[in-house]
Enzyme design. Sequence first.
Site, short mmCIF file in Angstrom:
data_model
loop_
_atom_site.label_atom_id
_atom_site.label_comp_id
_atom_site.label_asym_id
_atom_site.label_seq_id
_atom_site.Cartn_x
_atom_site.Cartn_y
_atom_site.Cartn_z
CB ALA A 12 -53.19 56.01 24.07
CE LYS A 13 -53.77 47.93 25.04
NZ LYS A 13 -55.13 47.82 25.56
#
Length: 431
Positions: A121-122
Amino acid sequence: MVPDTPSETTDSTDSHTGEEHTAVDTARRQLEHAVAHLDVNPNIVERLKHPTAVHEVTVPIRRDDGSLEVFTGYRAHHDSIRGPYKGGLRYHPGVTREECVGLGMWMTWKCAVMDLPFGGAKGGIVVDPKGLSDRELEQLTRRFTHEIRHVIGPNKDIPAPDMGTDAQVMSWIMDAYSIQEAETLPGVVTGKPPVIGGSFGREEAPGHSVAIITREACEYYGKSIEDATVAVQGFGSVGANAARKLDDWGATVVAVSDVNGAAYYPDGLDPHEIPSHDEEPEAVTRYDDDPISNEELLTLDVDVLVPAAIGDVITEDNADEIQADIVVEGANGPTTFAADSILAERGVQVIPDIVANAGGVTVSYFEWLQDINRRAWSLEEVQSELEAEMKTAWDEVRTEFEDRDVTWRDAAYIVALSRLTEAHTYRGLWP
Ligand code: NAD
């Protein structure tokens, strides 16, 4: 990290074709390149080219002058087939949806190559945090946490510091989330101070993993670390910790740099004597009366080049001039796709970011384990576990490198993709 590293956040342009490419394009091209060496189900590859979800929120805050300002925030979830989503949160004016997706994909590969039980994720907020007061920054962070609280959590998605965010920001996220859940849940974020569930050794970990991988790569190519010369671009968290550890192990660090230029001493310098970016920003060029440029540092005749500042610094414009035998990627994405092919043709070995700087997410995993088990590890335990995890990953990547006669980057992707596709095959597609 402070947000002075813009080129990682803007789309880069291929100087020859004029073609624009985003982080997500590069991540997809690297995926396709590695897939060509594997017999994998194309449907799974198709799935991996897309994020599971991208959450976009607006974050209103009251400025100190009484006015209201609304910021945009993102949290991109790429893949969680092997465990909760994991990845940084950056506060930077250049944050975009596409960038969050691309960097989230890299986190998926990084966690898989390290065999951590996490996905990728980011996220981030489109903001220059230097333009906010401490009160405004805290309010922004708490409100953002509220807006994304239904998609994060110790078993769902665990953010971490990135550009423009730090241990204080992580502490506010943990506090805001814990208050809303009515229980103290340190495992919702990593990169916290140890007093509230952070891990010893987290800050140094990406630099230390770069040093461990540099040592292993030198030994693989028949050079002991004591005989190796090293140039390090960027003297922040990653670069300074890598340079100092390599110096401790007897390597000759001949050059280090900050955004303004590089200190270059052909007979070696002492990286312990120079303040890192965190200790005293941009101290490198004050240390040397006659600094060379960052471009010159990249083309020095050294055994190992460690680009540890920003993305896209080795491009098709300078790839022919790189004289190092080995490039160990400390930064995320320092080598463009086009430069990678040129270096491969020239026989320059590039050890990819998803292995080299993975010490950061690995010690984040240790932090999460400590949080959910409510038991702190000593610095010695962290360091010895990190050494063991890095050596295991190195051995697995090296096996693919040798067996398949591919680049180190492809070998790392093959290890990661094999795990991901097997997990997707077992779990299947629902409904
Ligand atoms: P940092 O902010 O601590 O240090 C960055 C360094 O690079 C500073 O010395 C700065 O002066 C220099 N720099 C900035 N712009 C530059 C430019 N245009 N040219 C040359 N030097 C420049 O950053 P960091 O945490 O060490 O991160 C560096 C890289 O490593 C980034 O790509 C980051 O995404 C990646 N990374 C960081 C971590 C982490 O936990 N810190 C983990 C994995 C990967």
